[in-house]
Design an enzyme around this catalytic site. Sequence first.
Site, short mmCIF file in Angstrom:
data_model
loop_
_atom_site.label_atom_id
_atom_site.label_comp_id
_atom_site.label_asym_id
_atom_site.label_seq_id
_atom_site.Cartn_x
_atom_site.Cartn_y
_atom_site.Cartn_z
N ASP A 198 0.83 -1.21 0.00
CA ASP A 198 0.00 0.00 0.00
C ASP A 198 0.87 1.26 0.00
O ASP A 198 0.87 2.03 0.97
CB ASP A 198 -0.95 -0.02 1.20
CG ASP A 198 -1.87 -1.23 1.19
OD1 ASP A 198 -2.09 -1.81 0.10
OD2 ASP A 198 -2.36 -1.61 2.27
N LYS B 131 -12.46 -4.02 -3.78
CA LYS B 131 -13.68 -3.93 -2.95
C LYS B 131 -14.83 -3.28 -3.72
O LYS B 131 -15.41 -2.27 -3.31
CB LYS B 131 -13.42 -3.16 -1.65
CG LYS B 131 -12.41 -3.83 -0.73
CD LYS B 131 -12.36 -3.19 0.65
CE LYS B 131 -11.37 -3.83 1.58
NZ LYS B 131 -9.96 -3.57 1.25
N ASP C 171 -21.02 -1.93 -6.07
CA ASP C 171 -22.10 -1.24 -6.79
C ASP C 171 -22.96 -2.26 -7.53
O ASP C 171 -22.73 -3.47 -7.43
CB ASP C 171 -21.49 -0.21 -7.74
CG ASP C 171 -22.38 1.02 -7.93
OD1 ASP C 171 -23.62 0.87 -7.97
OD2 ASP C 171 -21.82 2.13 -8.04
N THR D 117 -22.54 -1.51 -13.25
CA THR D 117 -21.45 -0.57 -12.93
C THR D 117 -20.16 -1.32 -12.61
O THR D 117 -19.09 -0.95 -13.12
CB THR D 117 -21.86 0.33 -11.75
OG1 THR D 117 -23.05 1.03 -12.12
CG2 THR D 117 -20.77 1.32 -11.40
N ARG E 1 1.63 -3.25 6.46
CA ARG E 1 2.65 -2.43 7.13
C ARG E 1 3.64 -3.24 7.94
O ARG E 1 4.80 -2.83 8.11
CB ARG E 1 1.96 -1.36 7.99
CG ARG E 1 1.35 -0.24 7.15
CD ARG E 1 0.35 0.60 7.94
NE ARG E 1 -0.90 -0.13 8.13
CZ ARG E 1 -1.96 0.37 8.78
NH1 ARG E 1 -1.90 1.58 9.31
NH2 ARG E 1 -3.06 -0.36 8.90
O1 S5P Z 1 -11.26 -6.20 6.55
C1 S5P Z 1 -10.29 -5.87 5.89
C2 S5P Z 1 -10.19 -6.15 4.53
C3 S5P Z 1 -9.03 -5.80 3.83
S1 S5P Z 1 -8.89 -6.35 2.20
N1 S5P Z 1 -9.22 -5.25 6.49
C4 S5P Z 1 -8.10 -4.87 5.81
O2 S5P Z 1 -7.19 -4.34 6.43
N2 S5P Z 1 -8.01 -5.10 4.45
C5 S5P Z 1 -6.84 -4.63 3.66
O3 S5P Z 1 -5.68 -5.30 4.13
C6 S5P Z 1 -6.54 -3.14 3.77
O4 S5P Z 1 -7.17 -2.43 2.71
C7 S5P Z 1 -5.03 -3.08 3.67
O5 S5P Z 1 -4.64 -2.99 2.30
C8 S5P Z 1 -4.55 -4.42 4.20
C9 S5P Z 1 -4.07 -4.40 5.65
O6 S5P Z 1 -2.93 -3.59 5.76
P1 S5P Z 1 -2.07 -3.53 7.11
O7 S5P Z 1 -1.03 -2.53 6.80
O8 S5P Z 1 -2.98 -3.11 8.23
O9 S5P Z 1 -1.49 -4.92 7.34
#
Ligand code: S5P
Length: 274
Positions: free
Chosen positions: A39, A94, A97, A101, A242
């Site tokens: 990310d 995610k 819609d 769409t 992270r």
């Molecule tokens: O419920 C969720 C679903 C997803 S896909 N919780 C999440 O955190 N995610 C994704 O997983 C979120 O969009 C991010 O890209 C990743 C978690 O990142 P982290 O840095 O907290 O490990």
Amino acid sequence: PSAHLQTYAQRAQKHANPAAKALLETIERKKSNLCVSVDVTKQADFLRIIDVVGPYICLVKTHIDIIEDFDPSLIDRLRELSEKHDFLIFEDRKFADIGNTVALQYSSGVYKIASWSHITNAHPVPGPGIISGLASVGRPLGRGLLLLAEMSSKGNLATGAYTAEAVHMARTHRDFVVGFIAMRRMESVPTPDASVVDEDEDFLVLTPGVGLDVKGDAMGQQYRTPREVVFESGCDVIIVGRGIYGKGSDAEVQAQAERYRKEGWAAYEDRIST
Ligand code: S5P
């Protein structure tokens, strides 16, 4: 036996969806149930991190719309890395819609997600039309879809009857829905129509909210360990962001990727041997 007590290789042999089958085979081949979520907002960082963690992962998860300097050649570079290191690609779009769409969002626009992402995901909130829309684009390409049946964040609304309806939607669209974003296995979730339950169902459970060093962040994220996720909750793939890419130098990022791969795999080996 329930899917989570079988090996990834056994499950790969039986899986009918090409994306799910390829993911299970990759997991087995690389002995990695680790998906890294990259990310970051610059192409160069994105590609560098993926090149560093590539050997340790089965899947890379992207949020392609956060890249500030995106241009279509990034997708070519991403594809090259996926071949070099043998991993699949999961755009965490995610979708949420109506069918018409999401079919356009999936196939078209700047990103043309369906053309390069083996797996993507959708919120079940619009109802089954979202699956029909995405399937109209993704099925001919051999793609797979995950439904967000649960979430990792504090106070999320994907619980109880909502989760049960998500599982029901998946059970009635098994040709394209290959699994869930969820915090645990879904086999035991009762669905409104018991006639669609298949004793041999094999939905992949991919689980975010995984961290070894901290319990959460300042915006509601909640972390569990690979052991809690894979061994205790029976999930198939750990998604780590992270905890891996946020660690600074390439050497440290690499060390963290290796650490999470090892933890996730050991938890799986313990699970199938009990
Ligand atoms: O419920 C969720 C679903 C997803 S896909 N919780 C999440 O955190 N995610 C994704 O997983 C979120 O969009 C991010 O890209 C990743 C978690 O990142 P982290 O840095 O907290 O490990």
